[in-house]
Each structure stands twice: as C-alpha cells, then as structure tokens.
Design an enzyme around this catalytic site. Structure first.
Site, PDB file in Angstrom:
ATOM      1  N   ASN A 149     -11.098  -2.137  -3.405  1.00  7.88           N
ATOM      2  CA  ASN A 149     -11.416  -1.211  -4.507  1.00  7.88           C
ATOM      3  C   ASN A 149     -10.369  -1.220  -5.620  1.00  7.88           C
ATOM      4  O   ASN A 149     -10.667  -0.843  -6.754  1.00  7.88           O
ATOM      5  CB  ASN A 149     -11.688   0.204  -3.984  1.00  7.88           C
ATOM      6  CG  ASN A 149     -10.516   0.817  -3.272  1.00  7.88           C
ATOM      7  OD1 ASN A 149      -9.566   0.120  -2.924  1.00  7.88           O
ATOM      8  ND2 ASN A 149     -10.560   2.117  -3.047  1.00  7.88           N
ATOM      9  N   ALA A 174      -8.421  -8.242   0.681  1.00  8.00           N
ATOM     10  CA  ALA A 174      -9.803  -8.044   1.149  1.00  8.00           C
ATOM     11  C   ALA A 174     -10.628  -9.296   0.856  1.00  8.00           C
ATOM     12  O   ALA A 174     -10.439  -9.942  -0.183  1.00  8.00           O
ATOM     13  CB  ALA A 174     -10.419  -6.851   0.433  1.00  8.00           C
ATOM     14  N   GLY A 226      -7.376   1.090   3.914  1.00  9.89           N
ATOM     15  CA  GLY A 226      -8.766   0.814   4.281  1.00  9.89           C
ATOM     16  C   GLY A 226      -9.309   1.923   5.164  1.00  9.89           C
ATOM     17  O   GLY A 226      -8.860   3.068   5.083  1.00  9.89           O
ATOM     18  N   GLU A 248      -2.991   3.872   4.869  1.00  6.20           N
ATOM     19  CA  GLU A 248      -3.621   4.714   3.840  1.00  6.20           C
ATOM     20  C   GLU A 248      -5.115   4.596   4.094  1.00  6.20           C
ATOM     21  O   GLU A 248      -5.733   3.584   3.777  1.00  6.20           O
ATOM     22  CB  GLU A 248      -3.201   4.196   2.458  1.00  6.20           C
ATOM     23  CG  GLU A 248      -3.312   5.254   1.388  1.00  6.20           C
ATOM     24  CD  GLU A 248      -4.590   5.083   0.605  1.00  6.20           C
ATOM     25  OE1 GLU A 248      -5.583   5.712   1.028  1.00  6.20           O
ATOM     26  OE2 GLU A 248      -4.603   4.341  -0.384  1.00  6.20           O
ATOM     27  N   LEU A 249      -5.673   5.646   4.726  1.00  2.00           N
ATOM     28  CA  LEU A 249      -7.023   5.531   5.292  1.00  2.00           C
ATOM     29  C   LEU A 249      -8.028   6.387   4.527  1.00  2.00           C
ATOM     30  O   LEU A 249      -7.781   6.776   3.396  1.00  2.00           O
ATOM     31  CB  LEU A 249      -6.949   5.910   6.782  1.00  2.00           C
ATOM     32  CG  LEU A 249      -5.869   5.154   7.577  1.00  2.00           C
ATOM     33  CD1 LEU A 249      -5.797   5.619   9.013  1.00  2.00           C
ATOM     34  CD2 LEU A 249      -6.087   3.642   7.508  1.00  2.00           C
ATOM     35  N   GLU A 382     -17.076  10.739   4.203  1.00  2.00           N
ATOM     36  CA  GLU A 382     -16.780  10.134   2.907  1.00  2.00           C
ATOM     37  C   GLU A 382     -17.987   9.291   2.466  1.00  2.00           C
ATOM     38  O   GLU A 382     -18.461   8.436   3.209  1.00  2.00           O
ATOM     39  CB  GLU A 382     -15.549   9.237   3.090  1.00  2.00           C
ATOM     40  CG  GLU A 382     -14.991   8.689   1.818  1.00  2.00           C
ATOM     41  CD  GLU A 382     -13.734   7.851   2.070  1.00  2.00           C
ATOM     42  OE1 GLU A 382     -13.613   7.228   3.150  1.00  2.00           O
ATOM     43  OE2 GLU A 382     -12.875   7.807   1.179  1.00  2.00           O
TER      44      GLU A 382
HETATM   45  C1  SIN Z   1      -5.335   5.446  -6.501  1.00  2.00           C
HETATM   46  O1  SIN Z   1      -4.252   4.867  -6.387  1.00  2.00           O
HETATM   47  O2  SIN Z   1      -5.572   6.207  -7.428  1.00  2.00           O
HETATM   48  C2  SIN Z   1      -6.434   5.313  -5.465  1.00  2.00           C
HETATM   49  C3  SIN Z   1      -6.121   4.340  -4.422  1.00  2.00           C
HETATM   50  C4  SIN Z   1      -7.133   4.279  -3.311  1.00  2.00           C
HETATM   51  O3  SIN Z   1      -8.317   4.535  -3.463  1.00  2.00           O
HETATM   52  O4  SIN Z   1      -6.710   3.935  -2.212  1.00  2.00           O
END
Ligand code: SIN
Length: 479
Positions: A149, A174, A226, A248-249, A382
């Site tokens: 993303n 990814a 992820g 970071e999930l 989510e």
């Molecule tokens: C962000 O850094 O603003 C979002 C990052 C993410 O969706 O992991």
C-alpha cells in the site's frame, strides 16, 4: 526499469531463472516481469549484507548520513518517475504517489540526522577503580518485509533507521509492488551506497524468502508491515534465533466526532483519513463514531463530499480514488457493505462497484453507511476499502467503550474542542497513535505503531532507531 534482484550492489536474475508479472490493478496491464527470488537468492542477500556489515557499522555516522541524504536527493530528483511507477504498481492516484515520494524521502533525511545522535552513557560506579559505560551498537543485518500500500515509503521507513544505526539490510517487497523498491535500490547504488548495505529480493514465495531471515544468526532484526495473521507467524518464527521483530499490523481505527467539533475540520479530516489510497492504509478511519447532536449534519456534509470524489485509473487526470489492489480486496469491501445493508444499515452514497472506462472492475464507489451497529462486520473488522460506516453515540463513555472494544489498537482520531476531553481521550484510548483534530498524524519524527493485535515496536521518531541498536554495557577496571 529495474526488474532483477539487487544483491551485493548488482542487479542479478533469480537463481531459478523464473520471473513473475507485476500488473497494474487498474487495467491489468503488465508493468514488468520481475525476478522471482526464492530461499537461495535471499540467503545470498543475507550473506552479502553480513559481509558489508563490519565496514558499514565502522564508518562515522556523519558519513552514513551523507549517503542517506544523497539518496533522498535522488528520490526528489526522480520524484515524477517514482510516483508514476508507484501508481502503476498499486493503483494509487498520482497526486498521492507524489506525496508518498516526499514522505519516503523524509525518513532518510530525518534518520540521516538522528543517526548522529546515537549517544552512549556513563554510569557512576560504586568501585572507584571502575568506569561503567553503555554503548549503543548496531544489531547486525536487518530484514524488512514491506507492504503494497506504500511501496516506497514503507521501504524507507525501515531503511532510514536501519542504515543510519549502522545495520545493513535485506528488503523483501510485496509481490504486487516490487518495482518501487528496486528503483530505490538503483538510486542507492547511484548515491554510492557500498555494495551489500542494501539488498532487495522480490519474489512470490514470501515464506521461502523469510526462511532465509530465520535460519541464520546474522539477521538480528525483522521488521514487517502487513496483516496480523502473517505477523503472528513471524513472531513465532523469531523465537528460533531469538531475533527482535517490529510488527506494524492491522488497524481498525475509530474516528470520533463529538457534538462540539468543528464540522468543517471533521469532514475534511474524515475525507483525508478514509479515502487515502482508496481506504487501503492501516491507519485509515475504519468506523466513524459520531455524537447524536452533530450526527445528521456530519452525515449530510460527509455524504456530499464523498459523492463528489472522482474514481478512476490512478494515472488519469483528477483521479482521487483508484482501484482496490486485487479481486479479493474488492470482494471483502463488498461483503462488508452487503452484511451492513442486510442488517439494517443504509448507504447514503455508493455501495456498489464503479465502472471506469477501459479499466478492470476492481473499483468501488466511495461509500457512506449510516445506522451501523457493533453487530455488523464492518464495525468489527478492518475493511481496507473506500467504505465509511457511521455509528451514532450518546456519551463520551459510550464512544470510548465502542472505540476500545476491539483487539486492534493502531490509530484513533478524535474531533472536539474540549481541552479536558482531549486529555481524557488521549489517555484512555487504547491505541498507539491518537490524532486530535488531526487525521494525518504520521510523520518521520514521531513513533508510529500499535498496541494489542496491531503490533509491536515503533517506526519513526527517535524510538524508531532504537529497534536497530543493541545496548552494550562495558565495565572498565582502570586501576
Ligand atoms: C502511513 O504511514 O500513513 C500509513 C502506513 C500504513 O498504512 O501502514
């Protein structure tokens, strides 16, 4: 365009000779065939990173900073090309992709400076013949597994602190978006980064590549962004070599609007938070909790703004919302909408697929759902899509209870003008990030990360570099 693995300072094909197609999710057009790296390729990358580590950790932090700053400059120079590549790989609108390039470079710029401030300590000893020192040393090779993303920024968010600390790195991007990471690798080579300091191994078989991170003592840190499901697997695997992990999930962000909020600011914040990258960020607002007194006015204004969003190919002029990354992503968002409607919610706008001329059918009309209750799937899971479920609440206590009633705890947003309430909400929301009248809190200077099932560790800020540093206590008998 670079499509091969980047190992030991050179672009090399996968040892198997295999490649895989990267496709634009908006059109299904093939962007490139990319090397399909596997265990052997990842092992070679880890070995290259391990060989490069002694020299990289030994140069002055100020020298490492020069390399990082130079790479950031090159990213700014090539911003338009990088943004276009990013948009092709993940479908995000070009305007957002341009912002992402600047955001990505900011991690390199910020950590170039922070790396100079990796200070040690001296401790007063009880024995006068001793001097007690604490050193902070780079932990070794760092592995980074990055999401689709933010194909550029999530690479540099992991790379900036790792390289500034003196670690070397292997990145597994990814499979949907390896080209951005490979483009960064090419710029890193142009910036003069020594061979082996940064390595990138794309591939379809993430499990085999990550095996190479856990079957060696060289890798001392694994960072992953992820799903919670994959995060759990990596956490289990980290036990094998007792490796530190940062995870970071998933998120499930509540966006809370109190009666006293500035309505314009709340609607603008809701738009920014919800529809960035078509709702596909971990910190996107996932459920809107709106106090009864402002509920109808908020829904009316929000619906009008959402209905005006332009859906389209990310590379087309004026597009504000691109496609979902794949069919599964689209089906999930549709299932959340269908479940909510079947249980009594109402779509004030959207709710169906959007047809975009000459494109795939992976586009969804930006959707606002009202009358949402905690029984609905969209309130519990989510969505990762352009769907905004709105649920009315009466009291601050209700809002807190609804917001905290989830295993997730990445980001939460609060819109209010009441100072005492701001303090209470900041302290009581069980989230790693709280945006107060601020829908876009993420920045290189601040610690980003979650609690509960949303993860472990922090990226960004002075805390982000600690993940890559080991403490070494030195007891020195001087007499
Ligand atoms: C962000 O850094 O603003 C979002 C990052 C993410 O969706 O992991």
């Amino acid at each position: 365009m670079h499509t091969a693995c980047f190992v030991d300072g050179a672009f090399v094909p996968a040892r198997s000779g295999r490649t895989f197609a990267v496709r634009n999710p908006a059109t299904d057009a093939e962007v490139a065939q990319v090397a399909d790296g596997w265990l052997d390729d990842a092992r070679a990358a880890v070995e290259a990173a391990a060989r490069a580590f002694p020299a990289w950790k030994s140069i002055a932090a100020i020298e490492r900073a020069r390399h990082l700053r130079r790479l950031a400059e090159l990213m700014h120079r090539d911003a338009e090309r990088l943004a276009d590549l990013c948009s092709q790989e993940c479908g995000k609108p070009l305007a957002e992709a341009r912002t992402e390039v600047a955001y990505a470079a900011s991690f390199l710029e910020w950590y170039a400076e922070e790396g100079k401030r990796v200070y040690g300590e001296t401790i007063p000893a009880s024995d006068q013949a001793k001097r007690l020192l604490v050193l902070r040393r780079p932990c070794g090779v760092a592995a980074a597994i990055t999401p689709w993303n933010f194909p550029i920024a999530m690479v540099t968010r992991k790379m900036g602190p790792a390289l500034a600390a003196g670690c070397t790195q292997v990145v597994k991007p990814a499979e949907q978006t390896p080209l951005s990471a490979l483009a960064i690798a090419a710029l890193a080579a142009e910036a003069g980064l020594p061979a082996g300091v940064l390595n990138v191994v794309p591939g379809l078989d993430a499990a085999s590549i990550s095996d190479a991170f856990f079957d060696t003592l060289h890798v001392r840190h694994v960072s992953f962004t992820g799903s919670t499901e994959v995060g759990r697997i990596l956490l289990r695997r980290s036990a094998e070599q007792v490796v530190r992990v940062s995870l970071e999930l998933g998120g499930h962000a509540p966006f809370i609007v109190f009666d006293d909020a500035d309505l314009d600011a709340a609607v603008a914040g809701a738009m920014a938070s919800k529809f960035r990258n078509a709702g596909q960020t971990c910190v996107c607002a996932n459920r809107f909790l709106v106090q009864r007194g402002i509920h109808d006015a908020f829904v009316e204004r929000f619906t009008a703004a959402v209905a005006a969003l332009k859906v389209g190919d990310g590379r087309a002029d004026g597009t504000q919302v691109g496609p979902l990354i794949d069919d599964a992503g689209l089906r999930k968002a549709e299932a959340h909408v269908a479940d909510a409607l079947a249980r009594g919610a109402r779509a004030t706008t959207g709710g169906t697929r959007a047809r975009v001329e000459g494109c795939t059918d992976r586009f969804m009309r930006p959707t606002v759902l009202t009358g949402v209750t905690p029984a609905m799937t969209c309130f519990r899971e989510e969505t990762f899509g352009p769907v905004a479920p709105v649920c009315a609440f009466d009291s601050e206590g209700d809002a807190l209870r609804l917001a905290n009633d989830t295993p997730y705890g990445l980001a939460a947003y609060v819109f209010t003008k009441d100072g005492a309430r701001i303090v209470r909400m900041s302290e009581e929301l069980q989230y790693g990030i709280v945006g107060i009248n601020d829908a876009l809190p993420a920045t290189a200077q601040a610690p980003f990360g979650g609690v509960k099932h949303s993860g472990l560790g922090r990226e960004g800020g002075r805390q982000g570099i600690e993940e890559y540093l080991d403490l070494r206590y030195v007891s020195w008998r001087v007499g």
